[in-house]
Design a protein around this motif. Structure first.
Motif, mmCIF file in Angstrom:
data_model
loop_
_atom_site.group_PDB
_atom_site.id
_atom_site.type_symbol
_atom_site.label_atom_id
_atom_site.label_comp_id
_atom_site.label_asym_id
_atom_site.label_seq_id
_atom_site.Cartn_x
_atom_site.Cartn_y
_atom_site.Cartn_z
ATOM 1 N N MET A 188 -24.185 6.493 3.878
ATOM 2 C CA MET A 188 -23.022 6.670 3.023
ATOM 3 C C MET A 188 -22.177 7.814 3.549
ATOM 4 O O MET A 188 -22.623 8.967 3.604
ATOM 5 C CB MET A 188 -23.470 6.965 1.583
ATOM 6 N N LEU A 189 -20.954 7.481 3.977
ATOM 7 C CA LEU A 189 -20.064 8.506 4.503
ATOM 8 C C LEU A 189 -19.098 9.023 3.450
ATOM 9 O O LEU A 189 -18.762 10.210 3.447
ATOM 10 C CB LEU A 189 -19.272 7.955 5.692
ATOM 11 N N GLY A 190 -18.624 8.137 2.589
ATOM 12 C CA GLY A 190 -17.665 8.563 1.586
ATOM 13 C C GLY A 190 -17.030 7.366 0.909
ATOM 14 O O GLY A 190 -17.520 6.243 1.000
ATOM 15 N N VAL A 191 -15.919 7.622 0.241
ATOM 16 C CA VAL A 191 -15.202 6.595 -0.507
ATOM 17 C C VAL A 191 -13.760 6.563 -0.030
ATOM 18 O O VAL A 191 -13.101 7.606 0.074
ATOM 19 C CB VAL A 191 -15.253 6.872 -2.024
ATOM 20 N N LYS A 192 -13.284 5.364 0.258
ATOM 21 C CA LYS A 192 -11.898 5.193 0.669
ATOM 22 C C LYS A 192 -11.094 4.686 -0.516
ATOM 23 O O LYS A 192 -11.407 3.649 -1.098
ATOM 24 C CB LYS A 192 -11.812 4.192 1.825
ATOM 25 N N VAL A 206 0.850 -1.189 0.000
ATOM 26 C CA VAL A 206 0.000 0.000 0.000
ATOM 27 C C VAL A 206 0.883 1.236 0.000
ATOM 28 O O VAL A 206 1.753 1.406 0.862
ATOM 29 C CB VAL A 206 -0.938 -0.004 1.216
ATOM 30 N N GLY A 207 0.644 2.114 -0.986
ATOM 31 C CA GLY A 207 1.410 3.352 -1.063
ATOM 32 C C GLY A 207 0.753 4.488 -0.311
ATOM 33 O O GLY A 207 1.410 5.234 0.416
ATOM 34 N N SER A 208 -0.545 4.627 -0.457
ATOM 35 C CA SER A 208 -1.259 5.706 0.218
ATOM 36 C C SER A 208 -2.727 5.332 0.352
ATOM 37 O O SER A 208 -3.251 4.517 -0.415
ATOM 38 C CB SER A 208 -1.125 7.022 -0.556
ATOM 39 N N GLU A 209 -3.364 5.932 1.350
ATOM 40 C CA GLU A 209 -4.790 5.756 1.575
ATOM 41 C C GLU A 209 -5.423 7.125 1.742
ATOM 42 O O GLU A 209 -4.857 8.002 2.404
ATOM 43 C CB GLU A 209 -5.057 4.903 2.821
ATOM 44 N N ALA A 210 -6.582 7.301 1.148
ATOM 45 C CA ALA A 210 -7.278 8.584 1.237
ATOM 46 C C ALA A 210 -8.772 8.329 1.357
ATOM 47 O O ALA A 210 -9.314 7.439 0.690
ATOM 48 C CB ALA A 210 -6.985 9.444 0.012
ATOM 49 N N PHE A 211 -9.414 9.109 2.224
ATOM 50 C CA PHE A 211 -10.858 9.009 2.408
ATOM 51 C C PHE A 211 -11.507 10.287 1.903
ATOM 52 O O PHE A 211 -11.163 11.391 2.338
ATOM 53 C CB PHE A 211 -11.196 8.789 3.882
ATOM 54 N N GLU A 212 -12.415 10.136 0.975
ATOM 55 C CA GLU A 212 -13.095 11.276 0.377
ATOM 56 C C GLU A 212 -14.563 11.247 0.781
ATOM 57 O O GLU A 212 -15.257 10.259 0.530
ATOM 58 C CB GLU A 212 -12.972 11.237 -1.146
ATOM 59 N N GLU A 213 -14.986 12.303 1.426
ATOM 60 C CA GLU A 213 -16.388 12.389 1.818
ATOM 61 C C GLU A 213 -17.249 12.635 0.586
ATOM 62 O O GLU A 213 -16.898 13.427 -0.282
ATOM 63 C CB GLU A 213 -16.592 13.507 2.833
#
Length: 226
Positions: A47-51, A22-29
């Motif tokens: 629904m909170l967002g997309v990881k 895994v290089g990076s993780e991001a959570f987008e609302e």
């Protein structure tokens, strides 16, 4: 060979043993509208967002690729999944891959041997059951014939032939109303459709064919004596 020291691996993500760190993780609302919020509420969802997870292959990582090598018209060398055979992309060396495959081959060998032994056990079990069933039927037929011979002979002949009769025939002669199988209970079961009556209800429940005529038993009728 193509002058660039590069080899293109086609379909590496679907190869066996290929795992990217895994290089990076991001959570987008996610933006919520009134309609979307109402639908989520009715469905019991929130629904909170997309990881988003980004996986990368570090520069300088050594990989072992096992597949089909091909060279196109431009001269680019490609390694791709073969039509038949394995396709590996792994950080392990070729010796480690061979050792791992050898371990799985041993497991498959032991599994096949176990299945073979289990199959032989099932065959032997059915064979022994068949032999015992044949022996039981032969013994049953012998008892029936002995009982029929004892009933057919008269009282005088029975006294003269007492030494030659078997123990079962003697008992049937002395107590002719006994079941020809258990020789303990009186026979009270009539077999349908042949109509023979030579067994008790307890023994007749284990029979599929009449002991006298070998006809298939469709129904057993219990009789009562006054």
């Amino acid at each position: 060979d193509d002058g660039s020291d590069r080899v293109h691996v086609v379909g590496a993500r679907g190869a066996t043993g290929f795992a990217l760190p895994v290089g990076s993780e991001a959570f987008e609302e996610s933006g919520r509208s009134l309609v979307r919020g109402t639908l989520d509420y009715l469905q019991g969802l929130k629904m909170l967002g997309v990881k988003r997870i980004e996986r990368v292959l570090p520069v300088g990582t050594s990989l072992t690729v096992v597949g089909e090598a091909a060279k196109d018209d431009v001269g680019t060398i490609r390694i791709q999944r073969p039509h038949k055979g394995p396709f590996y992309v792994s950080p392990k060396t070729i010796d480690q891959l061979i050792a791992n495959l050898g371990k799985w081959a041993r497991w498959y060998k032991y599994a096949s041997m176990g299945l073979t032994v289990f199959g032989a056990y099932l065959i032997a079990k059915h064979a022994i059951r068949f032999i015992l069933e044949r022996r039981r039927r032969s013994e049953l037929q012998r008892r029936v014939l002995a009982a029929a011979a004892a009933k057919k002979s008269g009282p005088n002949n029975d006294v003269e032939k007492a030494d030659s009769l078997s123990d079962v025939a003697k008992r049937d002669h002395l107590m002719p109303d006994l079941c020809v199988i258990c020789l303990e209970q009186e026979y009270n079961a009539v077999f349908v459709p042949c109509g023979h009556m030579c067994c008790c209800t307890a023994c007749s429940s284990h029979l599929t064919n009449c002991p006298l005529c070998r006809r298939q038993i469709e129904k057993v009728v219990k009789t009562f004596r006054h």
